[in-house]
Design an enzyme around this catalytic site. Structure first.
Site, PDB file in Angstrom:
ATOM      1  N   GLY A 174       0.841  -1.196   0.000  1.00 28.11           N
ATOM      2  CA  GLY A 174       0.000   0.000   0.000  1.00 28.11           C
ATOM      3  C   GLY A 174       0.871   1.238   0.000  1.00 28.11           C
ATOM      4  N   GLN A 191       2.761  10.053   1.107  1.00 25.79           N
ATOM      5  CA  GLN A 191       4.075   9.398   1.186  1.00 25.79           C
ATOM      6  C   GLN A 191       4.961   9.726  -0.017  1.00 25.79           C
ATOM      7  OE1 GLN A 191       2.183   5.351   2.154  1.00 25.79           O
ATOM      8  NE2 GLN A 191       4.166   5.262   3.185  1.00 25.79           N
ATOM      9  N   CYS A 203       5.757   0.074   7.261  1.00 25.70           N
ATOM     10  CA  CYS A 203       5.367   1.228   6.449  1.00 25.70           C
ATOM     11  C   CYS A 203       6.557   1.643   5.596  1.00 25.70           C
ATOM     12  CB  CYS A 203       4.952   2.372   7.369  1.00 25.70           C
ATOM     13  SG  CYS A 203       4.441   3.855   6.488  1.00 25.70           S
ATOM     14  N   LEU A 204       6.301   1.928   4.333  1.00 27.63           N
ATOM     15  CA  LEU A 204       7.404   2.315   3.444  1.00 27.63           C
ATOM     16  C   LEU A 204       8.039   3.633   3.886  1.00 27.63           C
ATOM     17  CD1 LEU A 204       5.924   1.276  -0.021  1.00 27.63           C
ATOM     18  CD2 LEU A 204       7.550   0.031   1.424  1.00 27.63           C
ATOM     19  N   HIS A 261      -4.579   1.336   7.627  1.00 22.10           N
ATOM     20  CA  HIS A 261      -3.230   1.923   7.679  1.00 22.10           C
ATOM     21  C   HIS A 261      -3.106   3.035   6.623  1.00 22.10           C
ATOM     22  CE1 HIS A 261       1.359   1.350   7.856  1.00 22.10           C
ATOM     23  NE2 HIS A 261       1.157   2.143   6.824  1.00 22.10           N
ATOM     24  N   GLU A 262      -3.556   2.749   5.400  1.00 15.74           N
ATOM     25  CA  GLU A 262      -3.437   3.750   4.323  1.00 15.74           C
ATOM     26  C   GLU A 262      -4.377   4.926   4.579  1.00 15.74           C
ATOM     27  OE1 GLU A 262      -0.919   3.498   2.531  1.00 15.74           O
ATOM     28  OE2 GLU A 262      -0.516   1.431   3.072  1.00 15.74           O
ATOM     29  N   HIS A 296      -2.886   7.424   6.825  1.00 16.01           N
ATOM     30  CA  HIS A 296      -1.901   8.325   6.202  1.00 16.01           C
ATOM     31  C   HIS A 296      -2.572   9.615   5.719  1.00 16.01           C
ATOM     32  CE1 HIS A 296       1.948   6.313   6.123  1.00 16.01           C
ATOM     33  NE2 HIS A 296       1.439   5.201   5.640  1.00 16.01           N
TER      34      HIS A 296
HETATM   35 NI    NI Z   1       2.379   3.337   5.637  1.00 18.22          NI
END
Ligand code: NI
Length: 175
Positions: free
Chosen positions: A49, A54, A96-97, A138-139, A142
């Site tokens: 995701g 991000q 998380c990226l 989670h997304e 963000h």
């Molecule tokens: Ni994330």
């Protein structure tokens, strides 16, 4: 000619703590360009995701692909809203990226229902459980400036921030 990969921001960054703005018709051209670039960056990372903040874009949009049976299943969520969530909770490990290499158990509602627009602007709803439920939540977080570490204890969160800062210093030191 290949388009260069769009860089994924590593926390801490102001845009990762900010509330993203709703997507409107005036963003259509921007999204048409951004969506394939976000998928490319996410697959390359690799991750399941990626939310627009991000990659430095403060819009309410994210992309997801859980690769069921190792086959691509790209999903685009524009202006997503969580319209239902279960009282039952579920805990799973998240990463998380934007917090590379960091993982923690996060407890969230086990099931959610999301209302959103797809890449074509069609109104959609999805009910999710298990990994997809956690991923969508989670997304969605963000888009409100919330990271998975905001759901864990201050002790664990501070440990992750310290490890992340150390890893980033070492990476920069290594050139
Ligand atoms: Ni994330």
């Amino acid at each position: 000619m290949d388009t260069p990969l769009i860089p994924i921001l590593v926390a801490p960054q102001a845009i990762l703590k900010a509330r993203a703005l709703p997507v409107t018709d005036k963003h259509a051209d921007q999204l048409r360009d951004l969506i394939p670039r976000m998928f490319a960056a996410m697959y390359h990372a690799p991750g399941i995701g990626l939310a627009a903040p991000q990659v430095g874009v403060g819009l309410r949009m994210f992309v997801v692909d859980l690769m069921p049976d190792d086959k691509p299943d790209p999903m685009v969520f524009i202006n997503p809203e969580i319209v239902l969530q279960s009282t039952e909770l579920a805990t799973r490990e998240e990463g998380c990226l934007s917090l590379p290499g960091q993982y923690a158990d996060v407890t969230r509602p086990a099931r959610v229902k999301l209302r959103y627009l797809d890449a074509q602007g069609a109104k959609k709803e999805i009910e999710a459980e298990d990994l997809l439920s956690a991923c969508l939540q989670h997304e969605h977080d963000h888009l409100n400036g919330v990271l998975f570490v905001d759901h864990i204890s201050a002790l664990k969160r501070n440990m992750i921030w310290r490890k992340l800062a150390k890893a980033q210093r070492e990476k920069q030191g290594a050139g």
